[in-house]
Design a protein around this motif. Structure first.
Motif, short mmCIF file in Angstrom:
data_model
loop_
_atom_site.label_atom_id
_atom_site.label_comp_id
_atom_site.label_asym_id
_atom_site.label_seq_id
_atom_site.Cartn_x
_atom_site.Cartn_y
_atom_site.Cartn_z
N MET A 1 0.84 -1.19 0.00
CA MET A 1 0.00 0.00 0.00
C MET A 1 0.88 1.25 0.00
N PRO A 2 0.73 2.09 -0.96
CA PRO A 2 1.57 3.29 -1.03
C PRO A 2 1.42 4.21 0.18
N GLY A 3 0.22 4.35 0.71
CA GLY A 3 0.02 5.21 1.87
C GLY A 3 0.77 4.72 3.09
N GLU A 4 0.77 3.41 3.29
CA GLU A 4 1.48 2.83 4.42
C GLU A 4 2.99 2.99 4.26
N ASP A 6 4.54 5.41 2.70
CA ASP A 6 4.84 6.82 2.98
C ASP A 6 4.80 7.09 4.48
N ASN A 7 3.85 6.49 5.17
CA ASN A 7 3.74 6.67 6.61
C ASN A 7 4.97 6.08 7.31
N PHE A 8 5.38 4.89 6.89
CA PHE A 8 6.56 4.25 7.47
C PHE A 8 7.80 5.10 7.22
N ARG A 9 7.97 5.57 6.01
CA ARG A 9 9.11 6.41 5.64
C ARG A 9 9.16 7.65 6.52
N GLY A 10 8.03 8.32 6.67
CA GLY A 10 7.98 9.52 7.48
C GLY A 10 8.30 9.25 8.95
N THR A 11 7.78 8.15 9.47
CA THR A 11 8.02 7.79 10.86
C THR A 11 9.50 7.52 11.10
#
Length: 45
Positions: A1-4, A6-11
């Motif tokens: 999932m692309p959203g997940e 991006d969330n992981f990357r940001g975290t």
């Protein structure tokens, strides 16, 4: 999932940058470069 992803990357980047600035006076050259290396590794995956 692309959203997940991006969330992981940001975290991960927030955690790395917070750790780098935790020392007195801010990060040294090695710690300042680490977020760039981690970003490159995550983006390559």
């Amino acid at each position: 999932m692309p959203g997940e992803a991006d969330n992981f990357r940001g975290t991960v980047l927030v955690a790395v940058e917070a750790a780098a600035w935790a020392g007195k006076g801010g990060p040294g050259p090695v710690l300042a470069e680490m977020p760039l290396k981690i970003t490159g590794a995550i983006d390559a995956a």
